[in-house]
Write a protein that holds these residues in place. Structure first.
Motif, PDB file in Angstrom:
ATOM      1  N   GLY A   1       4.004   5.936  -5.353  1.00 61.79           N
ATOM      2  CA  GLY A   1       4.001   6.035  -6.806  1.00 61.79           C
ATOM      3  C   GLY A   1       2.838   6.868  -7.317  1.00 61.79           C
ATOM      4  N   LEU A   2       1.666   6.676  -6.733  1.00 63.33           N
ATOM      5  CA  LEU A   2       0.490   7.434  -7.140  1.00 63.33           C
ATOM      6  C   LEU A   2       0.627   8.911  -6.785  1.00 63.33           C
ATOM      7  CD1 LEU A   2      -2.299   4.902  -6.110  1.00 63.33           C
ATOM      8  CD2 LEU A   2      -1.675   5.553  -8.436  1.00 63.33           C
ATOM      9  N   GLU A   3       1.238   9.178  -5.646  1.00 65.14           N
ATOM     10  CA  GLU A   3       1.431  10.569  -5.239  1.00 65.14           C
ATOM     11  C   GLU A   3       2.388  11.279  -6.196  1.00 65.14           C
ATOM     12  OE1 GLU A   3       1.330  12.752  -0.907  1.00 65.14           O
ATOM     13  OE2 GLU A   3       2.165  10.731  -1.056  1.00 65.14           O
TER      14      GLU A   3
ATOM     15  N   ASN B   1       2.508  15.195   2.427  1.00 71.62           N
ATOM     16  CA  ASN B   1       2.943  13.931   1.844  1.00 71.62           C
ATOM     17  C   ASN B   1       2.058  12.841   2.454  1.00 71.62           C
ATOM     18  OD1 ASN B   1       4.422  11.362   1.544  1.00 71.62           O
ATOM     19  ND2 ASN B   1       6.030  12.630   0.673  1.00 71.62           N
ATOM     20  N   ILE B   2       1.079  12.411   1.704  1.00 68.26           N
ATOM     21  CA  ILE B   2       0.094  11.453   2.201  1.00 68.26           C
ATOM     22  C   ILE B   2       0.760  10.129   2.576  1.00 68.26           C
ATOM     23  CG2 ILE B   2      -1.923  10.072   1.560  1.00 68.26           C
ATOM     24  CD1 ILE B   2      -2.855  12.457  -0.118  1.00 68.26           C
ATOM     25  N   THR B   3       1.700   9.692   1.765  1.00 64.31           N
ATOM     26  CA  THR B   3       2.369   8.414   2.044  1.00 64.31           C
ATOM     27  C   THR B   3       3.105   8.464   3.375  1.00 64.31           C
ATOM     28  OG1 THR B   3       2.692   8.134  -0.340  1.00 64.31           O
ATOM     29  CG2 THR B   3       3.926   6.667   1.121  1.00 64.31           C
ATOM     30  N   ASP B   4       3.809   9.544   3.630  1.00 64.90           N
ATOM     31  CA  ASP B   4       4.536   9.673   4.897  1.00 64.90           C
ATOM     32  C   ASP B   4       3.578   9.690   6.083  1.00 64.90           C
ATOM     33  OD1 ASP B   4       6.903   9.676   3.562  1.00 64.90           O
ATOM     34  OD2 ASP B   4       7.304  11.827   3.779  1.00 64.90           O
TER      35      ASP B   4
ATOM     36  N   LEU C   1       0.823  -1.200   0.000  1.00 67.69           N
ATOM     37  CA  LEU C   1       0.000   0.000   0.000  1.00 67.69           C
ATOM     38  C   LEU C   1       0.863   1.258   0.000  1.00 67.69           C
ATOM     39  CD1 LEU C   1      -2.764   1.323   0.128  1.00 67.69           C
ATOM     40  CD2 LEU C   1      -2.749   1.033   2.603  1.00 67.69           C
ATOM     41  N   LEU C   2       1.898   1.285   0.821  1.00 65.98           N
ATOM     42  CA  LEU C   2       2.737   2.471   0.925  1.00 65.98           C
ATOM     43  C   LEU C   2       3.514   2.742  -0.358  1.00 65.98           C
ATOM     44  CD1 LEU C   2       4.090   2.044   4.569  1.00 65.98           C
ATOM     45  CD2 LEU C   2       2.339   3.648   3.775  1.00 65.98           C
TER      46      LEU C   2
ATOM     47  N   LYS D   1       3.360   6.763   9.118  1.00 71.33           N
ATOM     48  CA  LYS D   1       3.433   7.005  10.565  1.00 71.33           C
ATOM     49  C   LYS D   1       2.362   6.204  11.299  1.00 71.33           C
ATOM     50  CE  LYS D   1       5.128  11.738   9.946  1.00 71.33           C
ATOM     51  NZ  LYS D   1       4.775  13.179  10.072  1.00 71.33           N
ATOM     52  N   LYS D   2       1.176   6.129  10.702  1.00 71.26           N
ATOM     53  CA  LYS D   2       0.077   5.399  11.344  1.00 71.26           C
ATOM     54  C   LYS D   2       0.333   3.902  11.357  1.00 71.26           C
ATOM     55  CE  LYS D   2      -3.483   8.833  10.229  1.00 71.26           C
ATOM     56  NZ  LYS D   2      -4.890   9.056   9.874  1.00 71.26           N
ATOM     57  N   LEU D   3       0.989   3.413  10.330  1.00 69.97           N
ATOM     58  CA  LEU D   3       1.219   1.972  10.202  1.00 69.97           C
ATOM     59  C   LEU D   3       2.589   1.539  10.728  1.00 69.97           C
ATOM     60  CD1 LEU D   3      -0.221   1.415   6.595  1.00 69.97           C
ATOM     61  CD2 LEU D   3      -1.393   1.138   8.784  1.00 69.97           C
TER      62      LEU D   3
END
Length: 241
Positions: A122-124, A217-220, A116-117, A224-226
């Motif tokens: 890549g999508l970001e 940065n949505i991925t970052d 997912l990350l 953090k949550k995961l």
């Protein structure tokens, strides 16, 4: 009637060698394991058909996380083709071809979080390319994405549009749309068990609930949550308790 590209070249009959794949509100799709042929319904409004100018921009984007577009076509008889060639008739996109991608229906909640990350990263990056071209994405959802074994691929850019907004605003709009895609994919992957409602709530109100500005940065933020789990579902179940 036959399909012609913008050069006036006739499309060879390919549907006969293809099999039905899917259909939605605006079009039907068939494929031959190499390419797809997407054919709009006759009553599909222009706003739901890919714009030729947007198509040309998107066609030049070669990215592992985005569908590879090939050509657009208009369904015309010989009289309409003549009118088009002398600039009396506009080119209406009635169909297009693109590369076919197999959907492995990967369950992103039960895969290692890296799937997912890495896909989100890549999508970001991809959405950053759209932003640089002043394109706002639209209608990003599970149905318009492929969950392949190698990552998540956006496959339906039909309603993407060019915007005159400042790049900062376009970036925010695209990041919010990416979060919409994240929610949609995660919700589609919830297994129907006694934890369904709790996990659904945590996806919407926690996992995919990220405040966005043009620098987010949505991925970052998701990473953090995961941080302390191997699979996203472990975070959702743990958070539920």
């Amino acid at each position: 009637m036959a399909y012609y590209n913008r050069k006036g070249e006739k499309l060879k009959k390919i549907k006969e060698a293809m099999e039905y794949l899917s259909s939605g509100e605006s079009a039907s799709i068939c494929h031959n394991n190499e390419i797809i042929f997407k054919e709009y319904f006759s009553d599909t409004i222009t706003q739901c058909r890919i714009d030729p100018k947007i198509f040309d921009i998107l066609k030049d984007i070669d990215d592992d996380y985005f569908i590879k577009l090939i050509e657009i076509y208009s369904n015309m008889d010989l009289s309409e083709l003549f009118q088009y060639k002398i600039n009396i008739r506009k080119f209406l996109v009635d169909a297009y071809t693109a590369v076919y991608y197999k959907d492995d229906s990967v369950n992103v909640l039960y895969e290692h979080k890296n799937y997912l990350l890495e896909s989100l990263r890549g999508l970001e990056r991809l959405l950053g390319i759209f932003t640089d071209n002043s394109i706002i994405t639209d209608d990003l959802k599970r149905k318009n994405a492929i969950l392949s074994s190698s990552g998540i691929i956006i496959i339906d850019p039909d309603t993407f549009y060019k915007s005159s907004l400042p790049k900062e605003d376009i970036a925010i709009a695209n990041k919010k749309e990416l979060l919409t895609l994240l929610r949609s994919i995660c919700i589609s992957c919830i297994e129907k068990n006694e934890n369904y409602e709790g996990i659904l709530s945590k996806i919407i109100l926690d996992l995919a609930d990220i405040d966005v500005d043009n620098n987010t940065n949505i991925t970052d933020e998701l990473s953090k949550k995961l941080k302390y789990v191997k699979k996203p579902v472990e975070y959702l179940v743990k958070a539920k308790k």
